[in-house]
Write a protein that holds these residues in place. Structure first.
Motif, PDB file in Angstrom:
ATOM      1  N   TRP A  28       0.814  -1.216   0.000  1.00 31.04           N
ATOM      2  CA  TRP A  28       0.000   0.000   0.000  1.00 31.04           C
ATOM      3  C   TRP A  28       0.847   1.265   0.000  1.00 31.04           C
ATOM      4  O   TRP A  28       0.569   2.213  -0.734  1.00 31.04           O
ATOM      5  N   SER A  67      -5.307  -6.637  -0.143  1.00 31.44           N
ATOM      6  CA  SER A  67      -5.130  -5.190  -0.330  1.00 31.44           C
ATOM      7  C   SER A  67      -3.662  -4.783  -0.269  1.00 31.44           C
ATOM      8  O   SER A  67      -3.346  -3.609  -0.441  1.00 31.44           O
ATOM      9  N   THR A 106     -13.144  -6.669   2.583  1.00 31.83           N
ATOM     10  CA  THR A 106     -12.357  -5.837   3.492  1.00 31.83           C
ATOM     11  C   THR A 106     -13.076  -5.613   4.810  1.00 31.83           C
ATOM     12  O   THR A 106     -14.298  -5.809   4.929  1.00 31.83           O
ATOM     13  N   ASN A 129      -8.796  -1.342   5.216  1.00 34.58           N
ATOM     14  CA  ASN A 129      -8.556  -1.912   3.899  1.00 34.58           C
ATOM     15  C   ASN A 129      -8.070  -3.354   3.973  1.00 34.58           C
ATOM     16  O   ASN A 129      -8.011  -4.037   2.951  1.00 34.58           O
ATOM     17  N   ASP A 320     -10.417   4.209   6.436  1.00 35.13           N
ATOM     18  CA  ASP A 320     -10.177   3.933   5.020  1.00 35.13           C
ATOM     19  C   ASP A 320      -8.875   4.628   4.613  1.00 35.13           C
ATOM     20  O   ASP A 320      -8.845   5.833   4.371  1.00 35.13           O
TER      21      ASP A 320
END
Length: 467
Positions: A28, A67, A106, A129, A320
């Motif tokens: 991420w 994710s 998620t 996430n 988020d």
């Protein structure tokens, strides 16, 4: 039984899984990268089993990707990256008090499905996430609520379905095989690719939040930090010798909605932490600003308390972390026994000051301190013997070599005081460090892994270096 307004779409089955050309996958925040030869996107458990069985078309190691929100390279592979997005079903059973979801769902999606029903997971992690297939077998946390409250999301998992190293579908329940569940809850994808997870749920919890500022050294006792609160989250500022304590009090009536003003204060807190704390340090990466932000943040949180704090559902702590942004954060995880906290905090402050003096480098953001109750629901639990307090040091410079060196040296500081890592969040672990800090539990797990996956179908380079 109530069902969420989502579910699998019925389509004609494909002849089999498709081996797509490899491409790179970054975590991420861009700190780690996977370079698979092949990418697989199975549409159902039949295709997933075919992927695991077909080593010629789908080379080892096989690693699942959700994710990609892990803090280290635990997800990487030079073989096959299995994407779990197609596993997106969701079923809420109010009679059994469970929610069963596909591995690609998620924490945010689970929260949003349970919220209209007045329900929540027993643990509501900050990283919204993160996917179900990850949190069920890796370390993801929130501060425990109450003396015996759970802190690990995996501890509220009561069922899993996965494809094991032989390509067989394995279904496990906590009621039917608690010993097997004990192993799987911290198996890090090394015993199989999980495609369905069942979590316990509970009625929604409403909390009242307030803040206090205390010295980091000498360390306040856990009782002083909590001051009667049911849960706490700390923000440690070692360079200013402060810890800002977010006290969370459970309210008797969870149905009373927070006022608009209270929701606005909660939103201010979340923006300040999720974006504000990382945006400016990214734009102004200087120690002068980092010191100034320490003062600014503690002042803002004091102001929230002076304004009466705020009320919010526990599920509101799930954030988020949007991937399309210009600023990111990176952190490492260590849990230290509560009984050694008063010894640990002076060592942390000394280490941070010495490293800054020697290298001119300091953390750009304050560290997070979660309070985790003793939890014996998984083999590699970070709090197996007593209550623990974490020290998650945080920075915005994800690829800075000094941040990497800082973490490697900090690992030794935490380990000296009985620290326990999480193998998807602790940065730069080594074989010696993991064996030293996890001891017989890690030795037992390595034996189980070797027995169940002797051909290393799921063993990537990251974990191989730790065995």
């Amino acid at each position: 039984m109530a069902t969420a307004d989502r579910g699998p779409v019925t389509t004609a089955p494909r002849a089999g899984p498709i081996a797509e050309p490899g491409r790179s996958f970054r975590s991420w925040n861009g700190a780690d990268t996977s370079h698979p030869q092949v990418v697989a996107s199975p549409q159902d458990q039949r295709e997933l089993a075919a992927v695991v069985k077909d080593g010629a078309s789908f080379p080892s190691p096989v690693r699942a990707g959700g994710s990609f929100h892990s803090m280290n390279a635990c997800f990487e592979t030079t073989g096959t990256q299995v994407l779990t997005k197609a596993f997106d079903s969701m079923l809420v059973d109010l009679e059994a008090m469970t929610v069963t979801v596909g591995a690609g769902v998620t924490m945010l999606q689970i929260r949003d499905a349970l919220r209209p029903l007045g329900m929540q997971l027993e643990v509501t992690p900050e990283i919204g996430n993160a996917t179900a297939g990850s949190v069920c077998c890796c370390g993801t946390k929130d501060s425990s609520l109450g003396p015996a409250g759970l802190g690990q999301v995996s501890s509220c998992v009561v069922g899993m379905k996965m494809v094991n190293a032989q390509g067989d579908v394995e279904e496990v329940s906590a009621a039917g095989d608690p010993d097997r569940m004990f192993i799987l809850r911290s198996s890090y994808g090394l015993l199989g690719v999980i495609f369905e997870v069942t979590f316990r749920i509970q009625p929604a919890v409403m909390l009242r939040y307030e803040y206090a500022v205390l010295p980091l050294v000498p360390a306040a006792s856990p009782e002083t930090m909590r001051r009667g609160a049911d849960a706490m989250l700390g923000f440690a500022q070692p360079y200013a010798n402060r810890i800002i304590v977010e006290r969370r009090f459970k309210l008797a009536d969870p149905t009373a909605e927070p006022s608009g003003f209270s929701r606005a204060k909660r939103r201010f807190r979340d923006i300040m932490w999720e974006s504000g704390a990382s945006f400016v340090p990214t734009k102004i990466p200087t120690n002068w600003w980092f010191d100034s932000q320490d003062r600014l943040l503690q002042g803002q949180l004091r102001l929230l308390t002076a304004m009466g704090g705020f009320r919010a559902h526990r599920w509101d702590s799930t954030v988020d972390f949007k991937p399309n942004r210009s600023h990111f954060v990176d952190f490492t995880f260590w849990a230290v026994p509560q009984s050694r906290w008063s010894e640990f905090t002076p060592a942390v402050r000394t280490f941070c000051d010495d490293y800054r003096r020697q290298h001119g480098f300091r953390m750009s953001i304050m560290a997070e301190v979660y309070a985790l109750a003793r939890d014996q629901n998984s083999l590699l639990s970070p709090s197996p013997e007593e209550d623990m307090l974490t020290m998650d040091v945080v920075d915005t410079r994800t690829l800075d070599p000094q941040w990497a060196d800082f973490n490697m040296q900090f690992n030794e500081v935490a380990a000296r005081f009985g620290g326990r890592p999480l193998l998807n969040q602790t940065k730069h672990p080594t074989r010696e460090l993991v064996h030293r800090t996890m001891g017989s539990a890690w030795e037992r797990f390595t034996t189980i892994r070797q027995r169940e996956d002797p051909d290393s179908r799921f063993l990537n380079g990251f974990f191989e270096a730790l065995l």
